[in-house]
Enzyme design. Structure first.
Site, PDB file in Angstrom:
ATOM      1  N   LYS A 270       7.876  51.252  58.656  1.00  0.00           N
ATOM      2  CA  LYS A 270       7.136  50.490  57.653  1.00  0.00           C
ATOM      3  C   LYS A 270       5.782  51.149  57.385  1.00  0.00           C
ATOM      4  O   LYS A 270       5.280  51.904  58.224  1.00  0.00           O
ATOM      5  CB  LYS A 270       6.878  49.062  58.163  1.00  0.00           C
ATOM      6  CG  LYS A 270       8.085  48.145  58.194  1.00  0.00           C
ATOM      7  CD  LYS A 270       7.670  46.738  58.641  1.00  0.00           C
ATOM      8  CE  LYS A 270       8.873  45.818  58.775  1.00  0.00           C
ATOM      9  NZ  LYS A 270       9.547  45.518  57.493  1.00  0.00           N
ATOM     10  N   ARG A 344      19.454  41.454  61.001  1.00  0.00           N
ATOM     11  CA  ARG A 344      20.885  41.153  60.850  1.00  0.00           C
ATOM     12  C   ARG A 344      21.694  41.820  61.953  1.00  0.00           C
ATOM     13  O   ARG A 344      22.763  41.338  62.317  1.00  0.00           O
ATOM     14  CB  ARG A 344      21.334  41.581  59.440  1.00  0.00           C
ATOM     15  CG  ARG A 344      21.213  43.037  59.168  1.00  0.00           C
ATOM     16  CD  ARG A 344      21.235  43.347  57.676  1.00  0.00           C
ATOM     17  NE  ARG A 344      19.962  43.055  57.022  1.00  0.00           N
ATOM     18  CZ  ARG A 344      19.727  43.225  55.724  1.00  0.00           C
ATOM     19  NH1 ARG A 344      20.691  43.683  54.932  1.00  0.00           N
ATOM     20  NH2 ARG A 344      18.563  42.946  55.207  1.00  0.00           N
TER      21      ARG A 344
END
Ligand code: BES
Ligand code: MN
Ligand code: ZN
Length: 486
Positions: A270, A344
């Site tokens: 990020k 996920r």
């Protein structure tokens, strides 16, 4: 904060009486401070959100009256919540002036479609939110705080107010735990810390706490979870809290939380700006643990299995690369095209693992996607479900508690975004509908039970260091559990 129920005179000794204007005028008269009070409220604008604290003469057993604006006529639920919230904030501020206890007398306010039970529950809920502080890492001694609130009831409302106060107290403890965990810095709150906190639940007789370590998860074939944790020096954990408040044969409700204690993105790193809030990426886990705590405190007659998928998403020489293919606990393979879509991955193995408890319902909670914030902003959590009744129950629990959620589609058309050239599926889709596509990914591992997913990326925390963890959706989940127990 301790809550209790109080009946009898409204003018019993207290540091602060919170009530509407009419009740306040009457109380002041009874306390011999009628003239002073009438002068003080002369310019008072009696509307929701505008309150006035009036100091009574030193000798008075009621030290102050906090007049809640807008509390005399009939109001809607949102307006009542506004009144409850603003008076709670004022009470929090009055602590600096020495207010340590209060009598909260807003149960008599008439609210459209809401009973005294809701009014009392909402009052304690809003006070729990407003009075929360996280000052563990401040050098200066903590500021003085309000410690006790008695919720005033009359003979008619006494039983329902007492029940609301009891449940409101349980919720307060769940919210506090959830927010504390969320606000802890990531050098403190790592997967082991979450396990240590969860282990505290094991003190109760009908609760057991266990954890899968990385060796065990490898044995179980949890390749997706392992792909996330492999780049971190802090070992990942699948933490399981088993609360058996219900019948021995009754299938449990399973709550699963995303517990990424820090999300750098991994090799798909990020930017600094996007990373700054990523200590909150375990707020899903914190919220299911908080809701579980509330359920245990309220002694709900339910079985609840709570699973925290706790790991840190870091880049190092062992970290997963974009392009890696892993086999999940379910046997399905996943091509990891973006290591920043890690939530996920830890959740899919937790969802499969939950199957062994033969749950009647599974609800997972995760700060899963930035796209959820794009879609819904910060006011609503996103709800996805393979069961309309479950979705409906969650949305209405959110409405009831003011911890609101909005249902999103899980249409099959969105599934093809996850097609992979090399594995059973990719972990990211193409463009658009990012929160939906993430939910589609999870849905593939939630096949054999009624399931819902809450994306709380926008609701679980706010404004970095400013507001911090909100405790959402603890209240929604707790209300869902209360309804399930009823
Ligand atoms: N934890 C983030 C999602 C997130 C972002 C939560 C901002 C709260 C605030 C998640 O792991 C993530 O990085 N998601 C990616 C998914 C993408 C790679 C498909 C995202 O949202 O950008
Ligand atoms: Mn991520
Ligand atoms: Zn994340």
């Amino acid at each position: 904060m301790k809550y209790s129920t109080k009946t009898g005179s409204l003018t019993a000794a207290t540091h602060c009486l919170v009530c509407g204007l009419k009740a306040a005028v009457k109380a002041a008269k009874e306390l011999g401070a009628g003239a002073l009070f009438d002068t003080a409220v002369q310019d008072f604008e009696n509307k929701a959100g505008a309150n006035l604290a009036v100091r009574l003469p030193g000798a008075s057993r009621v030290k102050r009256i906090l007049v809640a604006g807008g509390a005399d006529g009939e109001v809607g639920p949102a307006e009542f919540r506004k009144i409850a919230r603003s008076t709670a904030r004022d009470l929090a501020g009055l602590a600096a002036a020495g207010v340590r206890n209060a009598v909260w007398a807003l149960v008599p306010v008439r609210v459209k479609n809401r009973d005294p039970y809701w009014r009392a529950f909402t009052g304690t809920h809003e006070m729990s939110l407003a009075l929360y502080r996280f000052e563990e890492h401040k050098s200066e001694a903590g500021r003085a705080r309000l410690g006790r609130v008695r919720v005033h009831a009359d003979a008619r409302t006494r039983a329902s107010v007492a029940r609301a106060v009891n449940e409101g107290q349980a919720l307060q403890q769940g919210l506090e735990l959830s927010r504390n965990l969320g606000n802890q810095p990531p050098n403190v709150c790592d997967p082991n810390y979450l396990l240590k906190e969860a282990r505290k639940f094991g003190r109760a007789a009908n609760v057991s706490v266990s954890a899968l370590d990385e060796r065990r998860m490898t044995e179980l074939g949890m390749g997706a979870f392992m792909a996330v944790t492999t780049g971190s020096a802090r070992p990942g954990r699948m933490i399981i809290v088993n609360y058996r408040g219900g019948g021995a044969k009754e299938p449990p409700i399973a709550l699963i939380g995303k517990g990424i204690t820090f999300d750098t993105g991994g090799i798909s790193l990020k930017t600094p700006k996007a990373m700054i809030e990523m200590k909150f990426d375990m707020c899903g886990a914190a919220s299911v643990l908080g809701a579980t705590r509330a359920a245990i405190e309220a002694e709900l007659p339910l079985n609840v299995v709570t699973i925290l998928a706790a790991a840190e998403n870091m880049p190092n020489g062992n970290a997963t690369r974009p392009g890696d293919i892993v086999k999940t606990h379910s046997g399905k393979t996943v091509e990891i095209l973006n290591t920043d879509a890690e939530g996920r991955l830890v959740l899919c193995d937790a969802l499969s693992y939950a199957g062994r408890y033969k749950p009647k319902t599974v609800i997972d909670v995760a700060t899963l996607t930035g796209a959820c914030i794009t879609a819904l902003g910060h006011h609503a959590s996103a709800v996805y479900a393979n069961d309309d009744a479950l979705a409906e129950a969650l949305v209405s629990a959110g409405e009831w508690t003011g911890d609101r959620a909005w249902r999103m589609p899980l249409w099959p058309e969105y599934q093809s975004a996850l097609d992979s050239r090399f594995a059973d599926m990719a972990n990211v889709g193409g463009s658009g509908g990012g929160s939906i596509v993430a939910a589609c990914f999870l849905s593939r591992f939630a096949e054999n039970y009624s399931w819902a997913h809450l994306d709380v990326a926008g609701s679980a925390f706010g404004g970095g260091s400013k507001s911090g963890a909100t405790g959402r959706p603890v209240a929604l989940l707790f209300k869902y559990l209360l309804d399930a127990a009823a």
